[in-house]
Design an enzyme around this catalytic site. Sequence first.
Site, short mmCIF file in Angstrom:
data_model
loop_
_atom_site.label_atom_id
_atom_site.label_comp_id
_atom_site.label_asym_id
_atom_site.label_seq_id
_atom_site.Cartn_x
_atom_site.Cartn_y
_atom_site.Cartn_z
N ARG A 16 0.83 -1.21 0.00
CA ARG A 16 0.00 0.00 0.00
C ARG A 16 0.86 1.26 0.00
NH1 ARG A 16 -1.11 4.97 2.06
NH2 ARG A 16 -0.57 4.20 4.14
N ASP A 17 1.50 1.55 1.09
CA ASP A 17 2.24 2.81 1.20
C ASP A 17 3.39 2.84 0.19
OD1 ASP A 17 2.81 5.30 2.25
OD2 ASP A 17 4.09 4.53 3.84
N HIS A 207 6.65 4.54 12.32
CA HIS A 207 6.62 4.45 10.85
C HIS A 207 7.61 5.50 10.32
CE1 HIS A 207 4.18 4.02 6.98
NE2 HIS A 207 4.90 5.10 6.73
N HIS A 209 10.58 7.05 7.51
CA HIS A 209 11.08 7.13 6.14
C HIS A 209 12.58 7.40 6.20
CE1 HIS A 209 7.05 7.84 3.86
NE2 HIS A 209 6.90 7.01 4.86
N CYS A 240 9.36 9.45 -3.12
CA CYS A 240 9.08 10.10 -4.40
C CYS A 240 9.58 9.25 -5.57
CB CYS A 240 9.73 11.47 -4.44
SG CYS A 240 9.44 12.28 -6.02
N ASN A 249 10.36 4.59 2.18
CA ASN A 249 10.11 4.09 3.53
C ASN A 249 11.33 3.35 4.05
OD1 ASN A 249 7.42 4.46 2.27
ND2 ASN A 249 6.69 3.58 4.19
#
Lengths: 290, 290
Positions: A16-17, A207, A209, A240, A249
């Site tokens: 998903r992410d 979570h 990045h 991106c 991530n």
Amino acid sequence: MLSIPKKVEIIEVGPRDGLQNEPRPIPTGQKKELISGLAKAGFSRLEATAFVHPKWVPQMSDAEEIAAYCNQLGIPYIALTPNLKSLERAIAANVKQIAVFVGASTAFNMKNINKTTKQSLDECEIIFEKAKDRNMFIRAYVSTAFSCPYQGDVSFDELNEVCKRFVRLGADEIDLGDTNGFANPQIVYDRFSRLKELYPDAVFVGHFHDTKKMALANVLAALLAGIDKFDSSIGGLGGCPFSPGAKGNAATEELIWMFNEMGVETGIAYERLEGVSAFAKSLSTRLANY
Amino acid sequence: MLSIPKKVEIIEVGPRDGLQNEPRPIPTGQKKELISGLAKAGFSRLEATAFVHPKWVPQMSDAEEIAAYCNQLGIPYIALTPNLKSLERAIAANVKQIAVFVGASTAFNMKNINKTTKQSLDECEIIFEKAKDRNMFIRAYVSTAFSCPYQGDVSFDELNEVCKRFVRLGADEIDLGDTNGFANPQIVYDRFSRLKELYPDAVFVGHFHDTKKMALANVLAALLAGIDKFDSSIGGLGGCPFSPGAKGNAATEELIWMFNEMGVETGIAYERLEGVSAFAKSLSTRLANY
């Protein structure tokens, strides 16, 4: 010895992410292959898809089919349901775990969903009620929990405002997202420590990045604050897509390598990730030839 | 708040450790340009060159000229002098700070310099005596301080054997090198904590590589153990030059970004590094087009 949890849960968010911002439409069959590979690698949970309008996020237009596939595989999974319409679709698709998100920064909420933080939280309240009626598990994301791409610094009070409401609404887990990857270990440790003190019964997730290469240092800082649930994305998917070499991530295989080396149990064997990581990268415009 | 030092020294090792393995001969003029850029960025010290046999390390065959250039600039610098012949050349070149190295693993010493750890330490003793006679500052590297590319695990006793001797010989600083980049935050914290307890008056330095993306997490772990001196390499120079995308030394700009964000004083402004980092990368076969 560093005083850290002995065991953690890694929630894989790549499907998903990770894939959400990919410019190239990824065939549903390839997404299923990715999910199947991840299930075989031993993850306890995945974030598999998002029930969002196909006009805004065409990459997720196969949410129903992905949910059906996960149900068939029998792997626990989360689906993002940012509004009531999404929730209805998720209910119809027999989803058991949903996720909502609210930015700690109003600038972020206005830019993303054209609502203030308070308006977003009010909408969440209705989603929570409906989902709780059906015994769904609710993950509540706090985006821009540490800093914001639009307003810069985000205060602890702004973060706490959202967390307080999510706790009161009965979120099953509250996931603090370092949306732009600018968090540093000091702020990560501070915020998780304070929140755990304020809400000792709440479950928090980290979570991160890897924009500034601090993802693993931030994971370590969160571990030191007692956090034992972390999101990550196989192959480092996400970020991106038009910036080759840029970081997305936190990469699942990097987290798992570190945890294994530190003697922190993850339940996932590093060797089993290599094939699925290579496959994940092959799906990504940013990572395919990298 | 994480309990960490408020101020650190970053020792830039790019011109020596970073460039040493570059396959393309780098013109002395370009090395001087790099050193001049680093001096302007505000580093307190550099590791500038190595007095080694030009037959073995042709990249460092201009050691005398680089030392003369640093003397002229007035920037404090370290030169690697792995044997007596090197030391004599360094003395003649008016070097004030030298570095020696011994691997904690005998397998590494045999492979690198065809000597056992004990033989290496005995040779160091003679180097230390001569250098101390001239009031030189002595950096003592312990290579493979956490793990070894040839033997795998390195025990704390193996590491301590070398540290004990370096302390006794009066090293001005003892630099623990994660030679293959396989250290993890737990072992880093443990080893530095134990060594600081054993040798409270000794000065320790952390030298990390980013092979497994754990460089910043390892820096954080060392900070938590009270370490306040770190080596890093501008642009991430170093590592295997034939492996595009592979990681070399911890990148100076990444360390400085993290320290600045955490409120740890480095004395170096991030913005002043960007130009010199781009120039450093342009010198590297591995990083030039990356």
